[in-house]
Design an enzyme around this catalytic site. Structure first.
Site, PDB file in Angstrom:
ATOM      1  CE  LYS A 138      10.782 -37.469  33.620  1.00 22.50           C
ATOM      2  NZ  LYS A 138       9.649 -36.541  33.807  1.00 22.50           N
ATOM      3  CE1 TYR A 165      -1.475 -59.026  32.145  1.00 27.19           C
ATOM      4  CE2 TYR A 165      -0.693 -60.140  30.166  1.00 27.19           C
ATOM      5  CZ  TYR A 165      -1.352 -59.077  30.772  1.00 27.19           C
ATOM      6  OH  TYR A 165      -1.858 -58.063  30.009  1.00 27.19           O
ATOM      7  CG  ASP A 187       5.112 -35.333  39.631  1.00 28.61           C
ATOM      8  OD1 ASP A 187       6.116 -36.074  39.652  1.00 28.61           O
ATOM      9  OD2 ASP A 187       4.486 -35.064  38.588  1.00 28.61           O
ATOM     10  CB  THR A 232       9.584 -40.738  36.231  1.00 29.72           C
ATOM     11  OG1 THR A 232      10.678 -39.880  36.541  1.00 29.72           O
ATOM     12  CG2 THR A 232       8.448 -39.924  35.651  1.00 29.72           C
ATOM     13  NE  ARG A 250      10.276 -43.551  28.852  1.00 30.33           N
ATOM     14  CZ  ARG A 250      11.097 -42.523  28.692  1.00 30.33           C
ATOM     15  NH1 ARG A 250      12.350 -42.699  28.404  1.00 30.33           N
ATOM     16  NH2 ARG A 250      10.648 -41.298  28.824  1.00 30.33           N
ATOM     17  CD  GLU A 282      -4.709 -58.438  35.319  1.00 30.63           C
ATOM     18  OE1 GLU A 282      -5.658 -58.964  35.928  1.00 30.63           O
ATOM     19  OE2 GLU A 282      -4.815 -57.925  34.203  1.00 30.63           O
TER      20      GLU A 282
END
Ligand code: PLP
Length: 427
Positions: A227, A52, A198, A224, A233, A54
């Site tokens: 791609k 974790y 984008d 992203t 991902r 954060e």
């Protein structure tokens, strides 16, 4: 020896084995898909999935960040370098979430966004009616010219002047041509809007310098990472220095909790790979393959939206063929060629059974296919459309597709050399 997965969960292991076989035994032409390198795959499947983190490097809400801070800083620095951006955030869970974070950095709920409509090649999150983005924001949508399939920048400017949006979104999910991000930036300035760009599909081409970059002309750039960029991902945001603090806050704590540190790690690796001459060569070949495929498809009587391509994707308009997009995509799938059915500009057929098929070359190019293989694949398309109801022909094409795949094995072990080392090694 049995792997841990095979031993513990043979059912899932068997299904993963089947998927691996499917990925290696089919010509994967979904424009948004690719194959990652062994290094990226290892980083994705690493111990960072256990952590974790954060917050951001140097300012976390959990202890034990000795390594995560270093990794995230490397990822951010590499992103800034390859895109030439003032600031980068590498924590977005996906391209969709990155877009929402971009909007919430700049405007308030109820303000107006203006994006390309889904049926014209835009993404759901550009304000399409089924998307949360059109419920939180007041959304207006522009189109491409139904005749040419191209942006009419004059009309887009008129549309922007009429609606006075707070954000204009450039970028697309199914646009086969260069996008003039500079003009989008100018239009946004003239109407007092922010410009969000984008580049989810084309970011690999942008990094390689093969497609114009929106970074100088946009307040925020979203992408992203999986791609054409060929990473894990995930999503990523780049922005001008003036938006840096607000954008980081929009991602965390605005929208997300703990970042997926295994993904951030793999993004760092993918960005190192993208910063090599081999990657530039790869990106060039993606476009060369798409162009050759397009030329051959047109020779075989297929109509392409905009009459060709400048990037990695092609949109076939099947209206002259009298075959629906879904029927063709399903027949191609039986012939071991995986595409998706897609709307085409001016389509009057419903979105769940549209008149087009979208295809792309990033994945087959990673396998090492070049122009001669594109010509073969175009020939497969011709035979499938001409014998759409003849299963024996489709089965024969499937056998030939498999043979082609066997000549270009899935490079799930390929390694991109780092600076100074030699030759694109594959094992
Ligand atoms: C793929 C894509 C996205 C969404 O990415 P996900 O990671 O699937 O959420 C956003 N915008 C565009 C233009 C895309 O093509």
């Amino acid at each position: 020896m049995l792997s841990a997965l095979e031993q513990y969960d043979p059912q899932i292991f068997e299904l993963l084995t089947q998927e691996k076989a499917r990925q290696s035994g089919s010509i994967r032409m979904i424009a948004s898909e690719n194959y990652v390198s062994k290094a990226v795959m290892q980083a994705t499947g690493s111990c960072l999935t256990n952590k974790y983190a954060e917050g951001y490097p140097g300012k976390r809400y959990y202890e034990g960040q000795q390594v995560t801070d270093l990794i995230e800083t490397i990822a951010i620095d590499r992103a800034k370098k390859v895109f030439g951006a003032d600031h980068a955030n590498v924590q977005s869970y996906s391209g969709s979430v990155a877009n929402v974070a971009a909007y919430s950095t700049l405007i308030n709920p109820g303000d107006m966004i203006m994006g390309l409509s889904l049926v014209n090649g835009g993404h759901l999150t550009h304000g399409w009616k089924a998307s949360f983005t059109s419920k939180v924001y007041n959304s207006v949508q522009y189109s491409v010219d139904p005749q040419t399939g191209l942006f009419d920048y004059g009309q887009i400017e008129e549309f922007a002047k009429k609606h006075r949006p707070k954000i204009i979104i450039s970028g697309a999910t199914a646009y086969p041509r260069q996008i003039d991000f500079e003009i989008f930036g100018e239009i946004a300035k003239r109407v007092g809007a922010y410009h969000v760009s984008d580049i989810a599909h084309i970011s690999g081409l942008v990094v390689a310098g093969i497609h114009k970059s929106p970074v100088p002309y946009a307040d925020i750039v979203s992408t992203t990472t999986h791609k054409t960029l060929r990473g894990p991902r995930g999503g990523m945001l780049l922005c001008k220095a003036e938006h840096a603090a607000a954008m980081d806050r929009a991602v965390f704590p605005g929208l997300q909790g703990g970042p997926h540190m295994h993904t951030v790690t793999a993004i760092a690796v993918a960005l190192a790979e993208a910063d090599t001459p081999e990657f530039v060569q790869y990106a060039r070949q993606i476009v060369a393959n798409a162009k050759r495929l397009g030329e051959k498809l047109m020779e075989h009587g297929f109509n392409l939206v905009s009459g060709g391509t400048d990037n990695h994707l092609l949109l076939i308009d099947l209206r002259n063929k009298g075959v629906a997009g879904k029927k063709f995509a399903k027949a191609l799938d039986r012939a071991r060629i995986v595409t998706n059915y897609n709307t085409v500009p001016g389509d009057t057929a419903p979105p769940f059974n549209p008149s087009g098929v979208r295809l792309g070359t990033p994945a087959v190019t990673t396998r090492g296919m070049k122009e001669p293989e594109m010509e073969m694949i175009a020939g497969f398309f011709k035979r499938v459309i001409e014998h759409i109801d003849d299963e024996s022909v489709i089965e024969q094409v499937a056998r030939e597709s498999l043979l082609l795949c066997s000549r270009f094995p899935v490079p799930d072990h390929f390694i991109i050399p780092r600076d100074g080392s030699h030759g694109a090694g594959r094992d």
